[in-house]
Design a protein around this motif. Structure first.
Motif: not given
Length: 198
Positions: A107-118, A140-151
Motif C-alpha cells: 500500500g505504501i509502495e503503491k502510493a509512492l508510485m502514484e505520487a511519482e507518476r504525478y 515537531m514529531r519525528r518525520g517519516r521518509p516518504g518525502a525524502a524517498v520521493l525526492a
C-alpha cells in the motif's frame, strides 16, 4: 477567461468543484493573516511540497494556496481512512488526493508510485506532511521518509512550507471529536525557496 482556466485543468470542472473551491478560498481569506513566498511555487514542472502539521485544516488551506498559483491540483498524500470522512474525503477526492494504505508495504509502495507518476509524468505538485500526524506547535514529531524517498526517486525540487498559528483551528479531542476554533486572521503560511536534492 473562465474557458482558459477550464482548459488548463485536468479534472472535470463541475459545479461541485467550483463550490468547493469558492468555500476554501473564502476560508483562506478569513483564517489567514498572511501568505508569503508564493513566488517560490514553480509555475511548471513537478515538485514536492512538505509542511509541518498542526491541525486538520492544514491540508485544505495549504492546498488552495498551492493550487491557486498553478491553476491545477496539487495532490496530497493522505491516509486511506481520511477518504472515508464525509467532508474531508470529498475534498481529497475532488483534489485527486493520493491514497496511502499504511497497513502494508504494498500500500505504501503503491502510493509512492502514484505520487511519482504525478510528479514525473504529469509534472504536477505532490504534497506531504512528513510528521504524518497532527503535532504540537512547540515540538515537531519525528518525520517519516516518504518525502525524502520521493525526492530521491524523482529529482524534483522540494518546497518547504511553514504553517504558523494553525494549532487550534481544527483539532480532535481524546475521543476523536473535532473541535473548530476559527478565529479571523489567525494563521500564516510561509513558503520557502525550492530545495534541490537531485
Amino acid at each position: 477567461m473562465a474557458g482558459d482556466v477550464e482548459d488548463k485543468r485536468p479534472w472535470r470542472f463541475t459545479w461541485r468543484i467550483r463550490l468547493l473551491e469558492w468555500a476554501v478560498r473564502l476560508a483562506n481569506r478569513h483564517l489567514l493573516r498572511r501568505v508569503s513566498g508564493v513566488e517560490h511555487i514553480p509555475l511548471e514542472g513537478g515538485f514536492i511540497a512538505v509542511g509541518n502539521h498542526l491541525s486538520f485544516a492544514d491540508g485544505i488551506l495549504l492546498a488552495q494556496v498551492l493550487d491557486n498559483r498553478r491553476r491545477e491540483p496539487v495532490h496530497f498524500v493522505s491516509y486511506s481512512e481520511l477518504f472515508d470522512i464525509p467532508i474531508v474525503g470529498l475534498i481529497l477526492r475532488t483534489g485527486e488526493g493520493i491514497v496511502l494504505d499504511r497497513s502494508s508495504k504494498e500500500g505504501i509502495e503503491k502510493a509512492l508510485m502514484e505520487a511519482e507518476r504525478y510528479v514525473v509524468e504529469m509534472k504536477h505538485g505532490v504534497a506531504l506532511f512528513p510528521e504524518a500526524h497532527v503535532g504540537r506547535p512547540d515540538k515537531m514529531r519525528r518525520g517519516r521518509p516518504g518525502a525524502a524517498v520521493l525526492a530521491m526517486r524523482t529529482g524534483a525540487p522540494v518546497l518547504p512550507c511553514g504553517l504558523i498559528g494553525f494549532e487550534r483551528m481544527a483539532i480532535p479531542d481524546r475521543k476523536g471529536r473535532l473541535h473548530l476554533h476559527l478565529k479571523r486572521r489567525q494563521g500564516e503560511i510561509q513558503i520557502g525557496e525550492p530545495l534541490d536534492f537531485s
